[in-house]
Design an enzyme around this catalytic site. Structure first.
Site, PDB file in Angstrom:
ATOM      1  CE  LYS A  52      -3.721  -2.589   2.113  1.00  9.06           C
ATOM      2  NZ  LYS A  52      -4.538  -2.936   3.216  1.00  9.06           N
ATOM      3  CD  GLN A 100      -3.608  -4.449   6.382  1.00  5.12           C
ATOM      4  OE1 GLN A 100      -3.445  -3.383   5.900  1.00  5.12           O
ATOM      5  NE2 GLN A 100      -3.970  -5.681   5.859  1.00  5.12           N
ATOM      6  CG  ASP A 123      -9.420  -0.522   4.607  1.00  3.31           C
ATOM      7  OD1 ASP A 123      -9.201  -0.865   3.509  1.00  3.31           O
ATOM      8  OD2 ASP A 123      -8.861  -0.728   5.797  1.00  3.31           O
TER       9      ASP A 123
HETATM   10  N1  GUN Z   1      -6.944  -7.207   5.821  1.00  4.76           N
HETATM   11  C1  GUN Z   1      -7.449  -7.962   4.826  1.00  4.76           C
HETATM   12  N2  GUN Z   1      -7.659  -6.839   3.899  1.00  4.76           N
HETATM   13  C2  GUN Z   1      -7.851  -5.996   4.282  1.00  4.76           C
HETATM   14  C3  GUN Z   1      -8.210  -4.727   3.756  1.00  4.76           C
HETATM   15  O1  GUN Z   1      -8.619  -4.170   2.561  1.00  4.76           O
HETATM   16  N3  GUN Z   1      -7.796  -3.621   4.575  1.00  4.76           N
HETATM   17  C4  GUN Z   1      -7.400  -3.622   6.056  1.00  4.76           C
HETATM   18  N4  GUN Z   1      -7.339  -2.679   6.596  1.00  4.76           N
HETATM   19  N5  GUN Z   1      -7.081  -4.762   6.461  1.00  4.76           N
HETATM   20  C5  GUN Z   1      -7.207  -5.788   5.582  1.00  4.76           C
END
Ligand code: GUN
Length: 295
Positions: A52, A100, A123
């Protein structure tokens, strides 16, 4: 059988976003700024967050990573994490941020998600955004479902009137994807069925799918007998499986038995290089939108 190349689509989208950011900068506006909170050192989470941050650089965004340690001996207090969320909510320089997942078990994920300001929830996990999404109102769409819809669109795979079967009912993939694909609209209008751990005879249902989405996290659970000839198969699984022949010691395994399923498909996503890169693009798109909303 045609392979759906998520990596290529993601590279194109990041270029499109970078061009829009360059335009913003030329107009004297700020670069979008994404922050990420990472708790502990889960291998998968470390990788996702690193991707990211890299994508932010590719799109011309500013990024900030906030790390918290948490061990059995010294667990991170939930109140400390929520204080960090509130600080990002109040930081005018941050357009959007993510926490996350997964979080350590002693922390209530829902409480943390609910603490995020919905206008910075890039998100798309906050109940306000989930609710607005299911009503078809403007919102931050959940990143993985939005990435899947974009991938279908860019590969000219129609959804209107098609039977979509989603295996898996998670809050971050199955549920929001079902809501998106059943909306009215050009990239939706599907008839959606969601299967889960309490569904009897899943194969009988998956065999009816024009588009089959596997989002369970169980390597190889979708076998060839579960897929109709000519179906489109979207594999959201990314389980790490030990592989001593790899430098990393593991490989990523999808939920689909790719070698046996692929020959039956009209389209299929690989793992890695299918849905994963698209999820990150959705996050970038949401962050750009967050910045634009503040202009
Ligand atoms: N864990 C697995 N997929 C995601 C996601 O798209 N965003 C976040 N914040 N955590 C995750």
């Amino acid at each position: 059988m045609e392979l759906i190349d998520g990596k290529k689509a993601a590279a194109e989208i990041k270029q499109e976003i970078a061009a829009k950011v360059a335009e913003r900068i030329a107009q004297g506006k700020r670069a979008p700024h994404l922050a990420a909170i990472l708790v502990g050192h889960d291998g998968g989470s470390e990788t996702y967050v690193a991707h990211k941050i890299k994508a932010c650089a590719e799109c011309g965004f500013r990024s900030t990573l906030i790390r918290f340690e948490s061990t059995d001996e010294a667990p991170l207090q939930q109140s400390e994490l929520i204080a960090a969320v509130e600080s990002l909510n109040n930081d005018p320089e941050v357009d959007g941020f993510i926490v996350q997942l997964p979080l350590p078990r002693h922390i209530d994920e829902n409480a943390v998600i609910e603490a995020v300001d919905p206008s910075k929830d890039v998100d798309g996990f906050h109940p306000v955004n989930v609710g607005r999404q299911s009503l078809g109102l403007p919102c931050f769409h959940s990143a993985t479902p939005a990435g899947i819809v974009e991938l279908l669109k860019r590969n000219n795979i129609p959804t209107k009137g098609k039977r979509v079967v989603i295996v898996g009912r998670s809050n971050i993939v199955g549920k929001p994807l079902a809501a998106m694909l059943m909306q009215k609209g050009a990239t939706a209008d599907a008839t959606v069925t969601v299967c889960h751990s309490a569904t009897p005879d899943i194969a009988e249902i998956t065999r009816q799918a024009d588009i089959l989405v596997a989002a369970v996290g169980r390597p190889g659970m979708i076998t060839a007998d579960m897929v109709a000839d000519g179906a489109t198969v979207i594999d959201v699984g990314t389980t790490r499986v030990a592989d001593p022949t790899r430098k990393t010691g593991f490989r990523l395994c999808g939920d689909v038995d790719f070698d046996n399923v692929a020959p039956k498909c009209s389209f299929i996503t690989p793992v890695p290089g299918g849905v994963g890169p698209m999820t990150i693009c959705s996050l970038m798109q949401n962050t750009l939108l967050a910045a634009e909303r503040k202009d």
